[in-house]
Design a protein around this motif. Structure first.
Motif, mmCIF file in Angstrom:
data_model
loop_
_atom_site.group_PDB
_atom_site.id
_atom_site.type_symbol
_atom_site.label_atom_id
_atom_site.label_comp_id
_atom_site.label_asym_id
_atom_site.label_seq_id
_atom_site.Cartn_x
_atom_site.Cartn_y
_atom_site.Cartn_z
ATOM 1 N N ILE A 26 18.986 -26.354 2.117
ATOM 2 C CA ILE A 26 18.317 -25.492 2.800
ATOM 3 C C ILE A 26 18.404 -24.177 2.225
ATOM 4 O O ILE A 26 17.318 -23.388 1.879
ATOM 5 C CB ILE A 26 18.941 -25.161 4.247
ATOM 6 N N CYS A 27 19.451 -23.782 1.474
ATOM 7 C CA CYS A 27 19.664 -22.614 0.659
ATOM 8 C C CYS A 27 19.405 -22.786 -0.804
ATOM 9 O O CYS A 27 19.332 -21.654 -1.376
ATOM 10 C CB CYS A 27 21.069 -22.186 0.995
ATOM 11 N N GLU A 28 19.056 -23.972 -1.262
ATOM 12 C CA GLU A 28 18.396 -23.993 -2.654
ATOM 13 C C GLU A 28 17.159 -23.796 -2.728
ATOM 14 O O GLU A 28 16.781 -23.786 -3.826
ATOM 15 C CB GLU A 28 18.956 -25.621 -2.953
ATOM 16 N N LEU A 29 16.227 -23.731 -1.737
ATOM 17 C CA LEU A 29 14.944 -23.605 -1.612
ATOM 18 C C LEU A 29 14.702 -21.933 -2.189
ATOM 19 O O LEU A 29 15.108 -21.108 -1.691
ATOM 20 C CB LEU A 29 14.391 -23.619 -0.386
ATOM 21 N N LYS A 30 14.003 -21.818 -3.079
ATOM 22 C CA LYS A 30 13.662 -20.651 -3.619
ATOM 23 C C LYS A 30 12.101 -20.614 -3.885
ATOM 24 O O LYS A 30 11.138 -21.490 -4.042
ATOM 25 C CB LYS A 30 14.106 -20.376 -5.084
ATOM 26 N N ALA A 56 30.075 -17.173 2.524
ATOM 27 C CA ALA A 56 29.181 -16.177 2.744
ATOM 28 C C ALA A 56 28.074 -16.095 1.625
ATOM 29 O O ALA A 56 28.258 -16.562 0.597
ATOM 30 C CB ALA A 56 30.016 -14.983 2.337
ATOM 31 N N LEU A 57 26.987 -15.633 2.005
ATOM 32 C CA LEU A 57 25.865 -15.886 1.212
ATOM 33 C C LEU A 57 25.720 -14.675 0.097
ATOM 34 O O LEU A 57 26.189 -13.419 0.698
ATOM 35 C CB LEU A 57 24.476 -15.744 2.130
ATOM 36 N N ARG A 58 25.309 -15.065 -0.973
ATOM 37 C CA ARG A 58 25.132 -14.238 -2.128
ATOM 38 C C ARG A 58 23.973 -13.682 -2.047
ATOM 39 O O ARG A 58 22.960 -14.217 -1.688
ATOM 40 C CB ARG A 58 25.717 -14.621 -3.428
ATOM 41 N N PRO A 59 23.751 -12.467 -2.817
ATOM 42 C CA PRO A 59 22.290 -11.921 -2.826
ATOM 43 C C PRO A 59 21.343 -13.032 -3.697
ATOM 44 O O PRO A 59 21.802 -13.779 -4.637
ATOM 45 C CB PRO A 59 22.228 -10.707 -3.700
ATOM 46 N N GLY A 60 20.141 -13.288 -2.979
ATOM 47 C CA GLY A 60 19.211 -14.256 -3.379
ATOM 48 C C GLY A 60 19.403 -15.735 -2.876
ATOM 49 O O GLY A 60 18.628 -16.783 -2.884
ATOM 50 N N ASP A 61 20.741 -15.914 -2.300
ATOM 51 C CA ASP A 61 20.890 -17.289 -1.460
ATOM 52 C C ASP A 61 19.840 -17.325 -0.545
ATOM 53 O O ASP A 61 19.718 -16.490 0.278
ATOM 54 C CB ASP A 61 22.407 -17.442 -1.120
#
Length: 148
Positions: free
Chosen positions: A113-117, A21-26
């Motif tokens: 993909i989810c490491e992009l900030k 599950a995605l955490r806040p900010g992911d």
């Protein structure tokens, strides 16, 4: 006895938060960009079919810059992309699946993909430019469109 231990393990696993599950900010860039794309499709009354969405996403990605362009590259919506997982976006969007769930599935396919900030914006009127790191200064110039 085995049944009791099995039940205890199953209970423990159901109580623990899932690592998938995605955490806040992911997936900050993924959720934001696909959310804007979905809203754009709705605003223009585009037909929600996978093929139409795929074509529209490729067009939408032509205007992307920075981290958003990198997201488009990762999902295969750019001309130079090495992989093509764009259907992992177009099919769920055609069924109006929330972008958070789409990004969660994309994370399983490619964790980058989810490491992009997004880069943090610095208030240039209050910051001491001499104390900025080179990477931070370049990031700010990229945000302002000065550098390519």
């Amino acid at each position: 006895m085995w049944a009791t231990q099995g039940l205890a393990v199953a209970l423990a696993l159901s109580v623990l938060p899932s690592s998938r599950a995605l955490r806040p900010g992911d997936c900050e860039v993924c959720i934001s960009y696909l959310g804007r794309f979905y809203q754009d499709l709705k605003d223009r009354d585009v037909t929600f079919s996978p093929a139409t969405i795929e074509n529209e996403l490729i067009k939408f990605c032509r205007e992307a810059r920075g981290k958003e362009n990198r997201l488009c590259y990762y999902i295969g919506a750019t001309d130079d992309a090495a992989t093509k997982i764009i259907n992992e976006v177009s099919k769920p969007l055609a069924h109006h699946i929330p972008v958070e769930k789409i990004c969660e599935k994309l994370k399983k396919k490619d964790s980058q993909i989810c490491e992009l900030k997004y880069d943090k914006q610095i208030d240039l009127s209050t910051v001491d430019l001499k104390k900025l790191r080179v990477k931070e200064a370049w990031g700010q110039l990229m945000c302002l469109g000065v550098c390519h």
